[in-house]
Design a protein around this motif. Structure first.
Motif, PDB file in Angstrom:
ATOM      1  N   GLU A   1     -11.832  15.534  21.588  1.00  0.00           N
ATOM      2  CA  GLU A   1     -11.799  15.144  20.177  1.00  0.00           C
ATOM      3  C   GLU A   1     -12.860  14.059  20.000  1.00  0.00           C
ATOM      4  O   GLU A   1     -12.799  13.015  20.651  1.00  0.00           O
ATOM      5  CB  GLU A   1     -10.428  14.615  19.785  1.00  0.00           C
ATOM      6  CG  GLU A   1      -9.364  15.678  19.603  1.00  0.00           C
ATOM      7  CD  GLU A   1      -9.556  16.498  18.330  1.00  0.00           C
ATOM      8  OE1 GLU A   1      -9.999  15.916  17.318  1.00  0.00           O
ATOM      9  OE2 GLU A   1      -9.252  17.704  18.352  1.00  0.00           O
ATOM     10  N   LEU A   2     -13.810  14.302  19.127  1.00  0.00           N
ATOM     11  CA  LEU A   2     -14.911  13.371  18.895  1.00  0.00           C
ATOM     12  C   LEU A   2     -14.955  12.982  17.421  1.00  0.00           C
ATOM     13  O   LEU A   2     -14.436  13.702  16.560  1.00  0.00           O
ATOM     14  CB  LEU A   2     -16.244  14.018  19.291  1.00  0.00           C
ATOM     15  CG  LEU A   2     -16.406  14.453  20.742  1.00  0.00           C
ATOM     16  CD1 LEU A   2     -17.765  15.106  20.936  1.00  0.00           C
ATOM     17  CD2 LEU A   2     -16.249  13.266  21.686  1.00  0.00           C
ATOM     18  N   PRO A   3     -15.583  11.856  17.100  1.00  0.00           N
ATOM     19  CA  PRO A   3     -15.744  11.499  15.688  1.00  0.00           C
ATOM     20  C   PRO A   3     -16.583  12.543  14.964  1.00  0.00           C
ATOM     21  O   PRO A   3     -17.587  13.022  15.487  1.00  0.00           O
ATOM     22  CB  PRO A   3     -16.478  10.154  15.740  1.00  0.00           C
ATOM     23  CG  PRO A   3     -16.213   9.617  17.109  1.00  0.00           C
ATOM     24  CD  PRO A   3     -16.112  10.805  18.010  1.00  0.00           C
ATOM     25  N   ARG A   4     -16.153  12.893  13.773  1.00  0.00           N
ATOM     26  CA  ARG A   4     -16.946  13.825  12.968  1.00  0.00           C
ATOM     27  C   ARG A   4     -18.201  13.117  12.469  1.00  0.00           C
ATOM     28  O   ARG A   4     -18.118  12.007  11.942  1.00  0.00           O
ATOM     29  CB  ARG A   4     -16.119  14.296  11.765  1.00  0.00           C
ATOM     30  CG  ARG A   4     -16.682  15.532  11.090  1.00  0.00           C
ATOM     31  CD  ARG A   4     -15.963  15.799   9.784  1.00  0.00           C
ATOM     32  NE  ARG A   4     -16.423  14.890   8.736  1.00  0.00           N
ATOM     33  CZ  ARG A   4     -15.788  14.665   7.594  1.00  0.00           C
ATOM     34  NH1 ARG A   4     -14.633  15.246   7.371  1.00  0.00           N
ATOM     35  NH2 ARG A   4     -16.285  13.841   6.696  1.00  0.00           N
ATOM     36  N   PRO A   5     -19.391  13.728  12.643  1.00  0.00           N
ATOM     37  CA  PRO A   5     -20.615  13.055  12.209  1.00  0.00           C
ATOM     38  C   PRO A   5     -20.708  13.003  10.689  1.00  0.00           C
ATOM     39  O   PRO A   5     -20.075  13.791   9.979  1.00  0.00           O
ATOM     40  CB  PRO A   5     -21.719  13.925  12.797  1.00  0.00           C
ATOM     41  CG  PRO A   5     -21.107  15.282  12.937  1.00  0.00           C
ATOM     42  CD  PRO A   5     -19.657  15.047  13.262  1.00  0.00           C
ATOM     43  N   ALA A   6     -21.495  12.075  10.188  1.00  0.00           N
ATOM     44  CA  ALA A   6     -21.725  11.925   8.753  1.00  0.00           C
ATOM     45  C   ALA A   6     -23.208  12.134   8.466  1.00  0.00           C
ATOM     46  O   ALA A   6     -24.060  11.683   9.245  1.00  0.00           O
ATOM     47  CB  ALA A   6     -21.287  10.543   8.277  1.00  0.00           C
ATOM     48  N   PRO A   7     -23.550  12.808   7.380  1.00  0.00           N
ATOM     49  CA  PRO A   7     -24.961  13.064   7.087  1.00  0.00           C
ATOM     50  C   PRO A   7     -25.676  11.811   6.603  1.00  0.00           C
ATOM     51  O   PRO A   7     -25.151  11.046   5.801  1.00  0.00           O
ATOM     52  CB  PRO A   7     -24.900  14.133   5.991  1.00  0.00           C
ATOM     53  CG  PRO A   7     -23.591  13.885   5.307  1.00  0.00           C
ATOM     54  CD  PRO A   7     -22.650  13.414   6.381  1.00  0.00           C
ATOM     55  N   GLY A   8     -26.892  11.614   7.097  1.00  0.00           N
ATOM     56  CA  GLY A   8     -27.739  10.530   6.636  1.00  0.00           C
ATOM     57  C   GLY A   8     -28.698  11.017   5.566  1.00  0.00           C
ATOM     58  O   GLY A   8     -28.581  12.148   5.069  1.00  0.00           O
ATOM     59  N   PRO A   9     -29.680  10.220   5.197  1.00  0.00           N
ATOM     60  CA  PRO A   9     -30.657  10.641   4.184  1.00  0.00           C
ATOM     61  C   PRO A   9     -31.359  11.943   4.578  1.00  0.00           C
ATOM     62  O   PRO A   9     -31.828  12.093   5.705  1.00  0.00           O
ATOM     63  CB  PRO A   9     -31.645   9.472   4.149  1.00  0.00           C
ATOM     64  CG  PRO A   9     -30.842   8.295   4.614  1.00  0.00           C
ATOM     65  CD  PRO A   9     -29.903   8.831   5.643  1.00  0.00           C
ATOM     66  N   GLY A  10     -31.381  12.894   3.653  1.00  0.00           N
ATOM     67  CA  GLY A  10     -32.048  14.164   3.891  1.00  0.00           C
ATOM     68  C   GLY A  10     -31.310  15.106   4.810  1.00  0.00           C
ATOM     69  O   GLY A  10     -31.859  16.141   5.214  1.00  0.00           O
TER      70      GLY A  10
END
Length: 332
Positions: free
Chosen positions: A24-33
């Motif tokens: 179980e890993l942290p869900r990534p978050a989108p950065g600019p672009g």
């Protein structure tokens, strides 16, 4: 939506049965672009096997999520990522050795690398085509410049890259010669090969020369292919290799036919995906999916791909969602 995700991490280099762990890993978050994509399917490629074995250990820090193909749905966009909206069905080839790989439920990627999924393909089919499709397009179109009326030799026509290369070369108007075991001859001719040669039954080169030679050789198998290609090449022919070359080979014979050699480590990009997608939508290309396994069985998928003569034809896909594990993948 949960802030975590399920992923398969490479925790040690070596054999498939001890290399991976489900985490179980942290869900990534989108950065600019960037866009955040729910991964519905990915696939296993020879590059993944090399990474797992440790061939690229200088570029991979363990533990690591590996994998490069994605087909899925956009769920969130970052600032300035205006090309896509949540709910868009997309496919892409993730950057290699840069950030998180694709053996996971979610993946973040720059929107410039993403294309809309071809409508004719399921997510499993699209994931099985992304890397090999872009590889073949770059090899045959961008590097070798295959033209109608030329003759192309595809080594390993029953494999993941070879099965796509036969179709693309035929769609370009080329005559296609391929090497494959006898049991696969009906399969490769069904994909569009004009001539199939059983490489296990003898020397392929005299048979290719009897046809008049070839303008392009696509090497997907390695061995001594580079050194032997001048034996079958017409003057000013092209050799494109997608295989690591562990041992030096004598290429002196290449001067005699003015051969051009291309060594290809493919790069991702939307334009190439869109070109492959157009060929799919025109009916000129259909990915070959030999097996579909769930995400939890990545190790088994690696073992299948390493199975030599017993491995499935075409690509081995990974269905990230449990309801996508049918060998006749649902359209979703």
């Amino acid at each position: 939506m949960s802030t975590s995700m399920r992923a398969v991490e490479l925790v040690r280099f070596g054999d498939a049965d001890t290399a991976f762990a489900i985490r179980e890993l942290p869900r990534p978050a989108p950065g600019p672009g960037q866009v955040l994509v729910r991964v519905l399917a990915t696939s296993v490629n020879p590059l993944d096997l090399q990474t797992r074995r440790g061939d690229y250990r200088d570029q991979v820090v363990l533990p690591a999520v590996i994998g490069n193909d994605v087909s899925g749905v956009v769920v969130e966009t970052g600032p300035g990522a205006d090309d896509f909206q949540p709910g868009d069905e997309v496919w892409y080839l993730a950057p290699m050795f840069a950030g998180q790989g694709t053996y996971a439920e979610f993946h973040v990627v720059d929107q410039a690398l993403v294309a809309r999924k071809p409508a004719r393909l399921s997510h499993v089919e699209a994931a099985g085509l992304a890397l090999v499709g872009v590889t073949v397009w770059e090899a045959l179109v961008e590097r070798a410049g295959v033209r109608s009326g030329e003759r192309v030799l595809v080594h390993g026509g029953a494999g993941g890259v070879g099965s796509v290369a036969i179709q693309v070369a035929a769609a370009l108007g080329a005559e296609v010669v391929t090497t494959a075991r006898a049991r696969d001859h009906e399969f490769v001719t069904g994909l569009g090969a004009d001539t199939a040669i059983d490489f296990s039954a003898g020397d392929y080169a005299p048979q290719v020369r009897a046809l008049g030679g070839v303008n392009v050789v696509l090497d997907t198998v390695g061995g001594d292919t580079l050194a032997r290609s001048p034996e079958v090449l017409a003057d000013r022919g092209h050799v494109v290799s997608i295989v690591d070359i562990p041992e030096p080979q004598n290429l002196l014979a290449a001067w005699g036919v003015n051969a051009t050699y291309h060594f290809l480590f493919v790069s991702p990009g939307r334009a190439k995906l869109e070109a492959v997608g157009r060929l799919v939508d025109q009916g000129g290309l259909q990915p070959v999916i030999g097996a579909v396994l769930p995400l939890a069985d990545v190790a088994q998928a690696h073992a299948l791909l390493e199975g030599g003569s017993g491995r499935p034809r075409g690509k081995i896909a990974i269905a990230v969602q449990s309801w996508m594990t049918s060998t006749s993948p649902p359209r979703c």
